[in-house]
Design a protein around this motif. Structure first.
Motif, PDB file in Angstrom:
ATOM      1  N   ALA A  90       9.950 -26.669 -32.133  1.00  0.00           N
ATOM      2  CA  ALA A  90      10.228 -28.067 -32.481  1.00  0.00           C
ATOM      3  C   ALA A  90       8.930 -28.843 -32.695  1.00  0.00           C
ATOM      4  CB  ALA A  90      11.063 -28.706 -31.376  1.00  0.00           C
TER       5      ALA A  90
ATOM      6  N   TYR B 194      13.161 -31.770 -30.042  1.00  0.00           N
ATOM      7  CA  TYR B 194      14.582 -31.398 -30.010  1.00  0.00           C
ATOM      8  C   TYR B 194      14.694 -29.877 -29.824  1.00  0.00           C
ATOM      9  CZ  TYR B 194      16.684 -35.789 -31.751  1.00  0.00           C
ATOM     10  OH  TYR B 194      17.168 -37.055 -31.897  1.00  0.00           O
TER      11      TYR B 194
ATOM     12  N   GLY C 172      19.342 -32.756 -27.718  1.00  0.00           N
ATOM     13  CA  GLY C 172      19.769 -33.332 -28.990  1.00  0.00           C
ATOM     14  C   GLY C 172      21.275 -33.295 -29.143  1.00  0.00           C
ATOM     15  N   ASP C 173      21.736 -33.786 -30.296  1.00  0.00           N
ATOM     16  CA  ASP C 173      23.178 -33.743 -30.574  1.00  0.00           C
ATOM     17  C   ASP C 173      23.654 -32.300 -30.619  1.00  0.00           C
ATOM     18  OD1 ASP C 173      23.366 -36.410 -30.631  1.00  0.00           O
ATOM     19  OD2 ASP C 173      23.584 -36.624 -32.794  1.00  0.00           O
TER      20      ASP C 173
ATOM     21  N   ASN D 277      14.130 -30.571 -18.677  1.00  0.00           N
ATOM     22  CA  ASN D 277      14.776 -31.780 -19.196  1.00  0.00           C
ATOM     23  C   ASN D 277      14.920 -32.871 -18.140  1.00  0.00           C
ATOM     24  OD1 ASN D 277      17.955 -32.941 -19.923  1.00  0.00           O
ATOM     25  ND2 ASN D 277      16.339 -33.101 -21.448  1.00  0.00           N
TER      26      ASN D 277
ATOM     27  N   ASP E   2      12.395 -36.162 -31.482  1.00  0.00           N
ATOM     28  CA  ASP E   2      13.183 -37.390 -31.331  1.00  0.00           C
ATOM     29  C   ASP E   2      12.190 -38.539 -31.173  1.00  0.00           C
ATOM     30  OD1 ASP E   2      15.006 -39.319 -30.889  1.00  0.00           O
ATOM     31  OD2 ASP E   2      15.727 -38.559 -28.947  1.00  0.00           O
TER      32      ASP E   2
ATOM     33  N   PHE F 215      14.437 -32.337 -25.435  1.00  0.00           N
ATOM     34  CA  PHE F 215      15.812 -32.859 -25.441  1.00  0.00           C
ATOM     35  C   PHE F 215      16.763 -31.815 -25.995  1.00  0.00           C
ATOM     36  CE2 PHE F 215      14.274 -37.523 -26.006  1.00  0.00           C
ATOM     37  CZ  PHE F 215      13.987 -37.594 -24.649  1.00  0.00           C
TER      38      PHE F 215
ATOM     39  N   ASP G 205      20.661 -34.327 -35.679  1.00  0.00           N
ATOM     40  CA  ASP G 205      19.384 -34.642 -35.021  1.00  0.00           C
ATOM     41  C   ASP G 205      18.302 -34.984 -36.050  1.00  0.00           C
ATOM     42  OD1 ASP G 205      20.247 -34.307 -32.426  1.00  0.00           O
ATOM     43  OD2 ASP G 205      19.852 -32.155 -32.405  1.00  0.00           O
TER      44      ASP G 205
END
Lengths: 363, 372
Positions: A31, A53, A219-220, A210, A38, A217, A100
């Protein structure tokens, strides 16, 4: 089939934990490398700096590894629902990643979620829609796929809504899955147990990175995937050879995210006149706790504690004999309503304290 | 609302102060591109591909060992010259699954000899006729042949009502027009063809109890248009309500009046308790008929299963990938007696479906010697 027993699921939890704990830093690196971050540019975001993310991929990887490990070592652990969960879970991950990165609009997302829920029903449950709302069993008929779709999409969104503080969504899912694992072991539901053990292990492994301050994260992609697994695996319980939709225990277990979703839905209805139904806001329960002056850790811990209480009630609902079962959801609903009212009262009192001058000021 | 906005802004700025970040500052404005999506989706795709590469070999191995795939396993055995093992495997599978599809019966008929071959091919013929909705004439031809393959086919009903009710139920279940006449011998032949149990000497299976009256238990399974049909002598009982229907015939009386009961287990486990309580209260020697409409398995407790076994009802069925004590979904009928040895009673069942092929009605009949 002989029920495998708690030791088997302890092993599954351990495997999932190790996979998530090892895979999360890898996804964090990817990421960062490709700038999938994010950025705290929106009003509702409370993290201070861009955060990677792709944490959700750790849950997905853990589930896939657990399935492969189980089918090679003990094939009897695998139930018909497990492969469909993997395939449709991949679809959810792809959807979540797109969200995301491009911040998709809510309506098409909801449509895909509902379709995935209905597909899961047709693929893994199929023929007959039986439901067990309290203790009697009723035939849902053609309503069954609709109820399944709404349930799965609802849980996905409920978990997604709680993903606003470091460690909150993962911790709530860890608590819910631990409780559902206990209920599953008591009621000998192997299909649910495997998924819950995986969710428990992978969320605990992910929490290493986290929990506040988070270095990655979910994320969604992660929140929707966790919600999908939680909703999908609890959708049916095999009862005497028949698949029965029995949602009372899972509903109690995730009462907090569900209550938050319902409140959010009501707020969105109010905003719908302005055409902003799918617009997110900063009035979720965790936002409100922060607004009271709590720091992230305390807000998260309060929500963990409430979730744990609900989980214990869910275990009670899972083990009590039939005549007493209907009482538990009412107690859970009462607790949840009381907690929301209590929060509202504190907010009102704080507001009054700020607006009204004290006696000393008047003097 | 303004209050909340103010509070959140404050909370956010506190976090920022504490952690040294600057939300929304120009240097943090996200730059999104399809490259990022390609990477994220690529990683997901790679994981899923790897998973499938490892999953499917094990899944094929698992499917190959799946008990439900006994016809394929038997075919492999037969092709490798292990005929006896193939026959044993087919016999085990047929008794375990009661498949309502013709293929396993055809496979069995292809391997065995003598009366078993004829019976298996007739069953396969009937199941093929049913699946393909053949002509009524073909069915009557099959029933005629069945009467030569099974021990008995003739009986003399003491009233018109029972054969006409049974014939109507079979017609509805098999989608036959009302104009098709099913004679009493056709009804018995259908019982044989559908895997039912028929006794022509009045003996109730191997229970050691002798019936002085004609006993019939017919279960439609999931077809609720017809409901169950039970008969004790000239007393007829029909009921389309979901659940287990029971007829109790007290011992020690010349022409006892049967008592009919109904239990819908979907109401909850309490019904199971009532079932156990009622059935355990009958004296030893009481003849009991059971027939199911739609389903009697949900909420059927372990104690209820034990109670059913006390009437000599033979068990074990395969439902939704697991072995269960009794095939109570969806067509099930039995005739037993309180105190009968385990597994000695007469019972027949057909599954809800087997590999997508729906089950069929089943029937148990006891004909006293004077009527056969």
């Amino acid at each position: 089939m002989i029920f495998p027993g708690p030791a088997e699921y302890l092993l599954t939890t351990l495997v999932a934990f190790l996979v998530a704990a090892l895979a999360t830093p890898m996804f964090r690196w990817i990421a960062r490398r490709y700038n999938i971050l994010d950025h705290p540019t929106q009003h509702r975001k409370i993290h201070p700096r861009p955060t990677p993310y792709l944490g959700g991929l750790a849950f997905f990887a853990a589930y896939l590894v657990v399935l492969v490990e189980s089918i090679w070592r003990r094939p009897e652990l695998i139930a018909p629902v497990h492969y469909p969960l993997a395939v449709l879970g991949a679809v959810i991950i792809l959807l979540g990643l797109a969200d995301d990165i491009f911040n998709l609009s809510g309506a098409p997302k909801l449509l895909v979620e509902l379709m995935v829920g209905a597909l899961l029903y047709y693929w893994a449950v199929g023929e007959q829609g039986l439901a067990k709302p309290l203790h009697a069993i009723i035939d849902l008929g053609p309503l069954a796929p609709l109820i399944a779709a709404v349930w799965v999409a609802g849980v996905m969104n409920a978990i997604n809504f709680t993903d606003g503080l470091d460690g909150l969504a993962a911790g709530l899912v860890a608590i819910a899955s631990a409780m559902l694992l206990v209920v599953g072991i008591i009621n000998e539901q192997p299909a649910t147990c495997l998924v819950m053990a995986t969710l428990l292990g992978s969320t605990l492994g992910f929490l290493l990175y986290n929990f506040h301050p988070a270095s990655i994260f979910m994320g969604d992609a992660g929140a929707l995937f966790l919600g999908f697994m939680l909703g999908g695996a609890t959708l049916v319980e095999q009862q005497k050879g028949a698949a029965v939709v029995a949602l009372i225990v899972p509903v109690i277990t995730i009462a907090l995210p569900i209550a938050d979703t319902l409140l959010s839905f009501l707020r969105r209805l109010r905003r719908a006149r302005e055409g902003r139904f799918f617009h997110p806001d900063r009035e979720h329960l965790h936002h409100r706790l922060l607004a009271l002056g709590l720091d992230q850790r305390r807000a998260v811990m309060i929500m963990y504690a409430f979730s744990l209480l609900m989980g214990l009630l869910a275990i009670l609902a899972g083990i009590l004999p039939s005549p007493f079962k209907p009482g538990v959801p009412f107690v859970a609903a009462l607790f949840t309503a009381a907690a929301v009212v209590w929060l509202h009262r504190i907010e009102q009192r704080r507001r009054a304290e700020r607006q009204e001058p004290g006696p000393r000021d008047q003097a | 609302m303004a209050y909340y906005v103010e509070e959140y802004t404050r909370a956010m700025s506190l976090n920022v102060e504490n952690e040294g970040g600057s939300p929304g500052s120009p240097e943090n404005v996200p730059v999104t591109s399809f490259r990022q999506l390609q990477v994220a989706w690529g990683v997901t795709g790679l994981l899923f591909l790897l998973f499938n590469l490892l999953w499917w070999p094990a899944e094929y191995r698992r499917l190959a060992a799946d008990p439900e795939r006994f016809p394929e396993q038997a075919k492999v055995l037969s092709q490798s010259g292990q005929r006896d093992q193939a026959i044993r495997l087919l016999e085990e599978g047929l008794s375990r699954f009661h498949p309502p599809a013709p293929e396993p019966w055809n496979a069995y008929a292809g391997l065995v000899r003598g009366p078993a071959k004829l019976q298996a091919s007739l069953r396969a013929g009937w199941l093929t006729w049913r699946r393909e909705q053949g002509e009524p004439g073909q069915l009557l031809d099959l029933t005629r042949k069945a009467c030569t393959a099974w021990p008995c086919c003739g009986w003399t009903p003491t009233s018109e009502e029972l054969p006409s009710t049974l014939a109507r139920s079979w017609r509805v279940a098999l989608g036959l027009p009302d104009t098709v006449t099913l004679a009493p011998r056709d009804l018995l032949a259908l019982a044989w063809l559908s895997g039912g149990r028929v006794s022509c000497d009045g003996m109730i299976g191997a229970t050691g109890f002798l019936a002085s009256e004609l006993l019939v238990a017919w279960s439609p399974g999931s077809d609720r248009q017809t409901g169950v049909v039970m008969a004790v002598g000239n007393t007829l009982y029909t009921d389309a309500r979901r659940g287990m229907h029971v007829a109790l015939l007290r011992p020690g009386l010349d022409h006892p009046a049967p008592e009919f009961l109904h239990f819908d287990f979907w109401d909850g486990e309490e019904t199971s308790r009532q079932f156990v309580q009622r059935l355990r209260s009958v004296p030893v020697g009481t003849v009991v008929l059971f027939a199911v409409t739609l389903d009697s398995r949900l909420n059927f407790t372990d104690e209820a299963e034990a109670c059913l076994a006390e009437f000599g009802i033979p068990g074990e069925a395969w439902e939704n990938g697991r072995l269960v004590s009794f095939g109570l979904r969806h067509a099930f009928c039995a005739i037993g007696a309180r105190g009968a040895p385990a597994g000695s009673a007469m019972a027949a069942w057909s599954p809800h479906s087997w590999r997508g092929v729906p089950g069929h009605p089943v029937c148990c009949v006891v004909i006293p010697e004077r009527l056969s």
